[in-house]
Design a protein around this motif. Structure first.
Motif, PDB file in Angstrom:
ATOM      1  N   TYR A 215       0.817  -1.210   0.000  1.00 48.65           N
ATOM      2  CA  TYR A 215       0.000   0.000   0.000  1.00 48.65           C
ATOM      3  C   TYR A 215       0.853   1.264   0.000  1.00 48.65           C
ATOM      4  N   GLU A 216       2.064   1.200   0.526  1.00 39.84           N
ATOM      5  CA  GLU A 216       2.985   2.328   0.383  1.00 39.84           C
ATOM      6  C   GLU A 216       3.257   2.599  -1.098  1.00 39.84           C
ATOM      7  N   ARG A 217       3.433   1.526  -1.865  1.00 44.46           N
ATOM      8  CA  ARG A 217       3.681   1.684  -3.296  1.00 44.46           C
ATOM      9  C   ARG A 217       2.413   2.128  -4.032  1.00 44.46           C
ATOM     10  N   TYR A 218       1.261   1.580  -3.645  1.00 40.36           N
ATOM     11  CA  TYR A 218       0.018   1.997  -4.283  1.00 40.36           C
ATOM     12  C   TYR A 218      -0.250   3.486  -4.066  1.00 40.36           C
ATOM     13  N   LEU A 219      -0.037   3.945  -2.822  1.00 41.10           N
ATOM     14  CA  LEU A 219      -0.480   5.275  -2.404  1.00 41.10           C
ATOM     15  C   LEU A 219       0.605   6.338  -2.458  1.00 41.10           C
ATOM     16  N   GLY A 220       1.869   5.928  -2.570  1.00 40.26           N
ATOM     17  CA  GLY A 220       2.947   6.898  -2.613  1.00 40.26           C
ATOM     18  C   GLY A 220       3.130   7.648  -1.316  1.00 40.26           C
ATOM     19  N   ARG A 221       2.867   6.989  -0.198  1.00 35.34           N
ATOM     20  CA  ARG A 221       3.017   7.620   1.124  1.00 35.34           C
ATOM     21  C   ARG A 221       3.247   6.518   2.150  1.00 35.34           C
ATOM     22  N   THR A 222       3.733   6.903   3.317  1.00 31.15           N
ATOM     23  CA  THR A 222       3.993   5.942   4.383  1.00 31.15           C
ATOM     24  C   THR A 222       2.849   5.928   5.382  1.00 31.15           C
ATOM     25  N   ALA A 223       2.770   4.850   6.147  1.00 32.81           N
ATOM     26  CA  ALA A 223       1.690   4.665   7.112  1.00 32.81           C
ATOM     27  C   ALA A 223       2.106   5.138   8.495  1.00 32.81           C
ATOM     28  N   ARG A 224       1.105   5.524   9.268  1.00 33.27           N
ATOM     29  CA  ARG A 224       1.304   5.752  10.695  1.00 33.27           C
ATOM     30  C   ARG A 224       1.108   4.414  11.393  1.00 33.27           C
ATOM     31  N   ARG A 225       2.084   4.016  12.222  1.00 34.67           N
ATOM     32  CA  ARG A 225       2.029   2.715  12.873  1.00 34.67           C
ATOM     33  C   ARG A 225       1.488   2.842  14.295  1.00 34.67           C
ATOM     34  N   ASP A 226       0.599   1.924  14.636  1.00 36.83           N
ATOM     35  CA  ASP A 226       0.031   1.875  15.980  1.00 36.83           C
ATOM     36  C   ASP A 226      -0.139   0.403  16.345  1.00 36.83           C
ATOM     37  N   GLY A 227       0.954  -0.222  16.811  1.00 34.96           N
ATOM     38  CA  GLY A 227       0.912  -1.644  17.137  1.00 34.96           C
ATOM     39  C   GLY A 227       0.562  -2.462  15.917  1.00 34.96           C
ATOM     40  N   VAL A 229      -1.705  -2.126  13.824  1.00 36.04           N
ATOM     41  CA  VAL A 229      -2.523  -1.336  12.899  1.00 36.04           C
ATOM     42  C   VAL A 229      -1.625  -0.378  12.116  1.00 36.04           C
ATOM     43  N   ARG A 230      -1.892  -0.229  10.830  1.00 30.48           N
ATOM     44  CA  ARG A 230      -1.190   0.722   9.969  1.00 30.48           C
ATOM     45  C   ARG A 230      -2.244   1.624   9.335  1.00 30.48           C
ATOM     46  N   VAL A 231      -2.051   2.944   9.452  1.00 33.35           N
ATOM     47  CA  VAL A 231      -3.042   3.906   8.944  1.00 33.35           C
ATOM     48  C   VAL A 231      -2.398   4.794   7.891  1.00 33.35           C
ATOM     49  N   PHE A 232      -2.979   4.796   6.698  1.00 33.48           N
ATOM     50  CA  PHE A 232      -2.540   5.685   5.623  1.00 33.48           C
ATOM     51  C   PHE A 232      -3.519   6.857   5.544  1.00 33.48           C
ATOM     52  N   GLU A 233      -3.047   8.041   5.893  1.00 30.81           N
ATOM     53  CA  GLU A 233      -3.868   9.245   5.808  1.00 30.81           C
ATOM     54  C   GLU A 233      -3.855   9.728   4.363  1.00 30.81           C
ATOM     55  N   LEU A 234      -5.044   9.975   3.798  1.00 30.42           N
ATOM     56  CA  LEU A 234      -5.161  10.306   2.379  1.00 30.42           C
ATOM     57  C   LEU A 234      -5.507  11.763   2.127  1.00 30.42           C
ATOM     58  N   GLY A 235      -5.606  12.556   3.180  1.00 26.67           N
ATOM     59  CA  GLY A 235      -6.008  13.944   3.028  1.00 26.67           C
ATOM     60  C   GLY A 235      -7.412  14.155   3.555  1.00 26.67           C
ATOM     61  N   THR A 241      -7.012   1.790   6.484  1.00 25.53           N
ATOM     62  CA  THR A 241      -6.401   1.176   7.658  1.00 25.53           C
ATOM     63  C   THR A 241      -6.146  -0.297   7.398  1.00 25.53           C
ATOM     64  N   LEU A 242      -4.922  -0.740   7.723  1.00 26.35           N
ATOM     65  CA  LEU A 242      -4.566  -2.151   7.660  1.00 26.35           C
ATOM     66  C   LEU A 242      -4.470  -2.664   9.088  1.00 26.35           C
ATOM     67  N   ALA A 243      -5.131  -3.764   9.388  1.00 22.84           N
ATOM     68  CA  ALA A 243      -5.120  -4.335  10.737  1.00 22.84           C
ATOM     69  C   ALA A 243      -4.716  -5.791  10.687  1.00 22.84           C
TER      70      ALA A 243
END
Length: 315
Positions: A215-227, A229-235, A241-243
């Protein structure tokens, strides 16, 4: 940093019985027009795929079914499948192929199998994906009907689908990008929903890091990590969210994935969550809470996809 993806375009919720799902969605407070079904023959018989949409300004939730699966709703719009004779056979095969892909998804589970991101600079996004060695089928142009306060109009849309385990398919379903006319005003929903703001993907614990890299490659951005859970903020309010499966209950208590990887939930923004809750309770809809205290209709009450109602500002 500028991004070529700046939101969610739509999610596609696959159901086995459109009539039952449509009734439930309307009880959930969504306004949906009668579903459209292509038809063939005399008398005309539904063919391929039927769908309808809960439209918001700039994005939507799609309800999709395979024709012949469940009863055709009484308010369905039957649309003759037409093409020049030299192209009709190819069109029929394309529709059959789409239906076969959706049937394969439904054999996995009933629920969300489609996630499309909003990319107004879709040509730039296509070039970025190619440079990142993300396979895709190229940018295609089409038109789709959109319900607005002034009636139905045709809206141009350009889209691409990401390739993974097959053309237009990744392990969790169909993922891609789309760009369309932002002038779409959406329509009013009794539950107060005004936008699609999140989609949640659940993956096996040992697949979380690989999914994050994809998803980093799909979205061109990095995720916020929370244990787990990985959250990609899109604006704005939008995110994906990946869980990890072991951490899903912490995010959505009581929920589990029917298959891994799989989309397990999506969220819509509402202005007044208390008002939305009153409407849902009056309709006898089972309700729960996310770990953040947000209102959620569990997947068991919404044909395989939990629906979160998040109080947000209007887009």
């Amino acid at each position: 940093m500028d991004h070529d993806i700046d939101g969610l375009h739509h999610v596609g919720h696959l159901v086995r019985d459109m009539d039952q799902a449509l009734d439930r969605y309307r009880r959930l407070g969504f306004s949906l027009p009668g579903p459209a079904y292509p038809v063939l023959g005399e008398p005309p018989e539904p063919f391929g795929v039927g769908n309808t949409h809960a439209y918001f300004p700039g994005n939507f939730v799609e309800l999709v079914t395979v024709a012949g699966s469940g009863r055709v709703p009484g308010d369905a719009r039957l649309i003759p499948l037409k093409a020049p004779s030299e192209r009709l056979t190819a069109l029929k095969e394309a529709v059959r192929g789409t239906a076969a892909n959706l049937e394969a998804c439904l054999r996995r589970f009933e629920g969300v199998h489609i996630l499309m991101f909003d990319a107004q600079d879709i040509d730039g996004a296509a070039a970025r994906l190619a440079a990142a060695r993300v396979g895709h089928g190229g940018v295609h142009a089409a038109q789709r009907p959109v319900e607005t306060a002034d009636g139905t109009r045709m809206e141009p849309v350009r889209y691409l689908e990401i390739d993974g385990i097959g053309p237009g398919r990744v392990p969790e379903g169909r993922v891609g990008l789309a760009a369309n006319d932002r002038a779409s005003a959406g329509i009013s929903h009794p539950n107060g929903a005004h936008g699609l703001v999140e989609c949640v993907l659940c993956v096996a614990d040992d697949a979380l890091d690989e999914a994050e890299r994809r998803y980093e490659r799909y979205l061109g951005r990095t995720a916020r990590r929370d244990g787990p859970v990985r959250v990609f903020e899109l604006g704005g309010e939008a995110r994906v969210t990946l869980a990890a499966a072991s951490g899903l209950d912490e995010l959505l208590p009581g929920e589990s994935a029917a298959a891994l990887p799989g989309f397990v939930a999506y969220a819509v923004g509402v202005n007044d969550a208390a008002r939305t809750e009153r409407l849902l309770r009056a309709g006898g809809i089972p309700l729960g809470r996310t770990s953040a205290g947000e209102l959620v209709v569990p997947a068991r009450a919404a044909f395989g996809a939990a629906i979160i109602f998040r109080e947000t500002g209007r887009p």
